[in-house]
Design an enzyme around this catalytic site. Structure first.
Site, PDB file in Angstrom:
ATOM      1  N   GLN A  61      43.041  47.944  41.515  1.00  0.00           N
ATOM      2  CA  GLN A  61      44.202  47.515  40.636  1.00  0.00           C
ATOM      3  C   GLN A  61      45.482  48.372  41.080  1.00  0.00           C
ATOM      4  O   GLN A  61      45.666  49.579  41.215  1.00  0.00           O
ATOM      5  CB  GLN A  61      43.631  47.836  39.398  1.00  0.00           C
TER       6      GLN A  61
ATOM      7  N   THR B  78      44.419  52.324  36.297  1.00  0.00           N
ATOM      8  CA  THR B  78      45.237  50.985  36.289  1.00  0.00           C
ATOM      9  C   THR B  78      46.705  51.050  35.640  1.00  0.00           C
ATOM     10  O   THR B  78      47.517  50.990  36.238  1.00  0.00           O
ATOM     11  CB  THR B  78      44.475  49.987  35.712  1.00  0.00           C
TER      12      THR B  78
ATOM     13  N   ARG C 199      39.664  34.544  33.291  1.00  0.00           N
ATOM     14  CA  ARG C 199      38.365  35.070  32.712  1.00  0.00           C
ATOM     15  C   ARG C 199      38.749  36.166  31.678  1.00  0.00           C
ATOM     16  O   ARG C 199      39.791  36.683  31.717  1.00  0.00           O
ATOM     17  CB  ARG C 199      37.679  35.432  34.061  1.00  0.00           C
TER      18      ARG C 199
ATOM     19  N   ASP D  71      43.008  38.649  38.647  1.00  0.00           N
ATOM     20  CA  ASP D  71      43.496  39.080  37.367  1.00  0.00           C
ATOM     21  C   ASP D  71      44.882  39.538  37.327  1.00  0.00           C
ATOM     22  O   ASP D  71      45.608  40.302  36.609  1.00  0.00           O
ATOM     23  CB  ASP D  71      42.563  40.239  36.748  1.00  0.00           C
TER      24      ASP D  71
ATOM     25  N   TRP E  42      38.998  39.143  29.448  1.00  0.00           N
ATOM     26  CA  TRP E  42      38.899  40.568  29.785  1.00  0.00           C
ATOM     27  C   TRP E  42      38.550  40.930  28.227  1.00  0.00           C
ATOM     28  O   TRP E  42      39.259  41.080  27.280  1.00  0.00           O
ATOM     29  CB  TRP E  42      40.079  41.007  30.440  1.00  0.00           C
TER      30      TRP E  42
END
EC number: 3.1.1.11
Length: 348
Positions: A149, A113, A261, A199, A263
């Site tokens: 990602q 990522t 959310r 995200d 992480w």
């Protein structure tokens, strides 16, 4: 390409041009990047490489209109760098790359990522104005890559400013991070545009989105078109992400996008997301009754999520939408988020 330094003459009105060094202009030296070869460099990375290591004052990289391909890294040894787009609006200058987490390096291993980032900023006191950062990874063209990602910008330094900047991508567009889990880093975004789906604003930095537009893309789902945030704020840090006087829009169907959310990188129990959305307009794409959701085994209820004085079709009253009272909101301002021990205040 050559760089040049212009010095005022001491005893005359002429200037002396010294090849191989940057031009001088208030508030400091600068170089120009132009894709057509009319500047000092044709690539943004070449201009960054020309910044002296240990640079102690503002060094401006003026970027002429064009599309600039390839990864750009601003190392920790080069602080006070400014990227300034020279076009009429942010779309005129685009810095782009197209790798994802699962894209393979020449050695056959994936980039990961962080490695997918089109632009990585490790130098403190960096700023960018009037340009676009993009990760153009094409998910549809690469069905063989499942780790999608694809970061447009990764920040890991303190006192970063983005002013009138666009961030384009899909999953994990903007990664605002810090050098280590227990090291705070502050990022101020003024009148910026960020788009993505899953995200797409994430990390452990303290980031203030001031009068920004945050745009959720349609993933083609009738029920879940992603998550605006995935904060991983350290439990020791009271300030994570603040969206102030911003607008959340989307092409996703109504009621299909979560606000966030929590992480927990590597299942870190001390990564306790902190996100406040206040005085902002939320579109109909935001899920009404329960816009915060769990991340794996980690419950959103353990995170520090809140709203205050929001409006629009995506801002509805619900027991699963924690709200600040006026007294608490008065202390949770952009200035408070960014001040730190040094009193930093880039807000304008």
């Amino acid at each position: 390409m050559r760089a040049r330094r212009i010095w005022p003459a001491v005893l005359a009105l002429a200037v002396i041009v010294v090849p191989g060094a940057p031009a001088h202009a208030w508030p400091g030296p600068y170089v120009t990047v132009a894709a057509d070869g009319s500047g000092d460099f044709t690539s943004v990375q070449a201009a960054v490489d020309a910044v002296p290591a240990g640079n102690a004052s503002t060094f401006t990289i003026k970027i002429q209109p064009g599309v600039y391909h390839g990864q750009v890294i601003v190392p920790a040894s080069k602080p006070y760098v400014v990227f300034r787009g020279q076009g009429p609006d942010p779309s005129a200058v685009v810095i782009t790359d197209d790798r994802a987490n699962g894209t393979l390096k020449p050695d056959g291993t994936p980039w990961g990522t962080s490695g997918s980032a089109s632009v990585t900023i490790d130098g403190h006191d960096f700023s960018a104005r009037n340009l676009t950062f993009e990760n153009a990874f094409d998910e549809a063209a690469h069905p063989e890559i499942t780790n999608r990602q694809a970061v447009a910008v990764l920040t890991r330094a303190d006192r970063i400013v983005f002013d009138n900047v666009r961030f384009l991508g899909n999953q994990d567009t903007l990664y605002v991070n810090s050098p280590a889990a227990d090291v705070p880093a502050r990022v101020y975004l003024r009148k910026c545009y960020v788009e993505g789906d899953v995200d797409f604003i994430f990390g452990r930095a303290t980031a203030v989105f001031d009068r920004c537009r945050v745009h959720s893309l349609d993933r083609g789902s009738a029920t879940n078109n992603g998550y605006v945030t995935a904060a991983s704020t350290s439990i020791a840090n009271p300030y994570g992400f603040l969206f102030s006087e911003s607008t959340l829009t989307g092409t996703a169907p109504a009621g299909t996008v979560h606000l966030g959310r929590p992480w927990h990188p590597s299942n870190d129990p001390n990564a306790i997301a902190q996100v406040l959305i206040r005085d902002s307009k939320l579109g109909a794409h935001i899920i009404g009754a329960a816009p915060w959701t769990d991340f794996g085994a980690f419950s959103w209820r353990d995170a520090r999520y809140a709203e205050y004085a929001n409006r629009g079709p995506g801002a509805v009253a619900s027991v699963d939408r924690p709200q600040l009272d006026a007294a608490a909101a008065a202390a949770m301002t952009p200035e408070a988020y960014l001040a730190g021990a040094d009193g930093w205040n880039p807000i304008r």
